[in-house]
Each structure stands twice: as structure tokens, then as C-alpha cells.
Design a protein around this motif. Structure first.
Motif, PDB file in Angstrom:
ATOM      1  N   ARG A   1       0.831  -1.202   0.000  1.00  0.00           N
ATOM      2  CA  ARG A   1       0.000   0.000   0.000  1.00  0.00           C
ATOM      3  C   ARG A   1       0.871   1.260   0.000  1.00  0.00           C
ATOM      4  NH1 ARG A   1      -2.781  -0.378   4.848  1.00  0.00           N
ATOM      5  NH2 ARG A   1      -3.240  -2.511   4.290  1.00  0.00           N
ATOM      6  N   GLU A   2       1.922   1.234   0.836  1.00  0.00           N
ATOM      7  CA  GLU A   2       2.846   2.370   0.868  1.00  0.00           C
ATOM      8  C   GLU A   2       3.520   2.556  -0.486  1.00  0.00           C
ATOM      9  OE1 GLU A   2       5.650   1.972   4.043  1.00  0.00           O
ATOM     10  OE2 GLU A   2       4.085   1.842   5.566  1.00  0.00           O
ATOM     11  N   LEU A   3       3.874   1.434  -1.126  1.00  0.00           N
ATOM     12  CA  LEU A   3       4.490   1.509  -2.443  1.00  0.00           C
ATOM     13  C   LEU A   3       3.520   2.115  -3.458  1.00  0.00           C
ATOM     14  CD1 LEU A   3       6.847   0.843  -4.341  1.00  0.00           C
ATOM     15  CD2 LEU A   3       5.841  -1.419  -4.650  1.00  0.00           C
TER      16      LEU A   3
ATOM     17  N   PHE B   1       3.303   5.737  -2.792  1.00  0.00           N
ATOM     18  CA  PHE B   1       4.520   6.380  -3.298  1.00  0.00           C
ATOM     19  C   PHE B   1       4.453   6.538  -4.816  1.00  0.00           C
ATOM     20  CE2 PHE B   1       8.748   5.955  -5.194  1.00  0.00           C
ATOM     21  CZ  PHE B   1       9.344   7.092  -4.672  1.00  0.00           C
ATOM     22  N   LYS B   2       3.994   5.499  -5.513  1.00  0.00           N
ATOM     23  CA  LYS B   2       3.862   5.577  -6.973  1.00  0.00           C
ATOM     24  C   LYS B   2       2.918   6.712  -7.363  1.00  0.00           C
ATOM     25  CE  LYS B   2       4.574   0.696  -8.135  1.00  0.00           C
ATOM     26  NZ  LYS B   2       3.910  -0.508  -8.671  1.00  0.00           N
ATOM     27  N   ASN B   3       1.772   6.804  -6.647  1.00  0.00           N
ATOM     28  CA  ASN B   3       0.807   7.873  -6.951  1.00  0.00           C
ATOM     29  C   ASN B   3       1.411   9.248  -6.718  1.00  0.00           C
ATOM     30  OD1 ASN B   3      -1.167   6.043  -7.716  1.00  0.00           O
ATOM     31  ND2 ASN B   3      -2.065   5.925  -5.674  1.00  0.00           N
ATOM     32  N   GLU B   4       2.124   9.402  -5.600  1.00  0.00           N
ATOM     33  CA  GLU B   4       2.775  10.690  -5.318  1.00  0.00           C
ATOM     34  C   GLU B   4       3.839  10.995  -6.367  1.00  0.00           C
ATOM     35  OE1 GLU B   4       4.196  11.009  -1.306  1.00  0.00           O
ATOM     36  OE2 GLU B   4       2.317  10.225  -0.489  1.00  0.00           O
TER      37      GLU B   4
ATOM     38  N   ALA C   1       3.949  14.151  -8.862  1.00  0.00           N
ATOM     39  CA  ALA C   1       5.127  15.016  -8.983  1.00  0.00           C
ATOM     40  C   ALA C   1       5.586  15.101 -10.435  1.00  0.00           C
ATOM     41  CB  ALA C   1       6.255  14.494  -8.095  1.00  0.00           C
ATOM     42  N   ILE C   2       5.540  13.976 -11.133  1.00  0.00           N
ATOM     43  CA  ILE C   2       5.939  13.969 -12.544  1.00  0.00           C
ATOM     44  C   ILE C   2       4.993  14.843 -13.367  1.00  0.00           C
ATOM     45  CG2 ILE C   2       6.052  12.506 -14.605  1.00  0.00           C
ATOM     46  CD1 ILE C   2       7.208  10.305 -12.760  1.00  0.00           C
TER      47      ILE C   2
END
Length: 153
Positions: free
Chosen positions: A60-62, A65-68, A72-73
Motif C-alpha cells: 500500500r505504501e508503495l 509512493f507511486k501515486n505521489e 510530482a511527474i
């Protein structure tokens, strides 16, 4: 007793001798299946459930992180597009300024050519006018000795 290793917040028991033998035999034979002695090293069901919950939490954290990272991208892409737009405007403005400078330079060159042409003519006209004034006002003999160039005019 087998050594305990900590990976992140998860404690694991590792039988290094058995693991080493398994890797060596697997590398030689190409068989990486678990030997029958390995089930004794597996965690009890309660610990396995905790481990699975931790794995789910890490996944879930991963995902977060991917969504964040994607946000950012996207933000960076938007900023890049804005900067490209601003750069294009600056380039257009610079091109217009260069064009105006060229035009002004061309006008300056023409102005210099005109002045180069007119200044000697002005000098000749002043001299000619001075002699004509002398002729009209006094009739002096010096005024009668006009240069040939002016006489031709």
C-alpha cells in the motif's frame, strides 16, 4: 541456534548453512526447488499472518509512493510546458527586438550616407552664397574670381 536477521521491521530466521548448500546445489543442477528440510524453518501461522499484513502495508505504501511520484511527474511536466511557453515568447520577443535593431541600424546607415552626400554640398552652397552676397552688395573683384566648379553650376 540459527542467526536472526532484521530486514526493515521484519525479523527472519535464516539457516545459512542449509541456504548455502541449497544455492550451491541449485547452481550446479539448475534446480532451485526447496529441499524437504526447509519446512522446519518456516514461520508459525500467526507470524506468517503478521508478515502478510506487513507485506500488504508495504505494498500500500508503495502504491501511495507511486501515486505521489506520478503527481510530482505531472507537476514537473506542467511546469516544463509553462517554461517552454515562456521561452518561446521570449524568443519571439528577442527576434522582434533584433529586427527593430536591424531596421534602426539600416536607418542609421542611410542617414550616414545622406549626411556624407549633403555635407560637402552644403559647404559648396555656403561658399557660393557668400560670393553671391559679395557680388550683390559690393561687386568686389575677389568675388569675380569664382572657382571653375561653381562657375559651371
Amino acid at each position: 541456534m540459527e542467526p536472526l536477521y532484521q530486514a526493515g521491521s521484519i525479523l527472519m530466521k535464516v539457516n545459512t548453512l542449509q541456504g548455502k548448500k541449497m544455492v550451491e546445489s541449485g547452481l550446479q543442477s539448475g534446480d532451485f526447488s526447496l529441499p524437504t528440510s526447509w519446512p522446519s524453518c518456516l514461520l508459525p501461522p500467526a507470524d506468517l499472518e503478521i508478515l502478510q499484513q506487513k507485506v500488504v502495508a508495504v505494498q500500500r505504501e508503495l502504491e501511495d509512493f507511486k501515486n505521489e511520484a506520478l503527481k510530482a511527474i505531472h507537476y514537473l511536466e506542467d511546469a516544463f510546458c509553462e517554461m517552454n511557453g515562456a521561452l518561446a515568447q521570449q524568443e519571439e520577443q528577442a527576434a522582434r527586438v533584433r529586427q527593430r535593431l536591424r531596421e534602426e541600424e539600416d536607418r542609421g546607415i542611410v542617414r550616414n550616407k545622406v549626411l556624407t552626400f549633403l555635407l560637402p554640398r552644403e559647404k559648396q552652397l555656403r561658399e557660393h552664397c557668400r560670393r553671391l552676397e559679395v557680388l550683390l552688395l559690393g561687386g568686389s573683384r575677389e568675388a569675380l574670381r569664382l572657382p571653375k566648379k561653381i562657375q559651371a553650376n
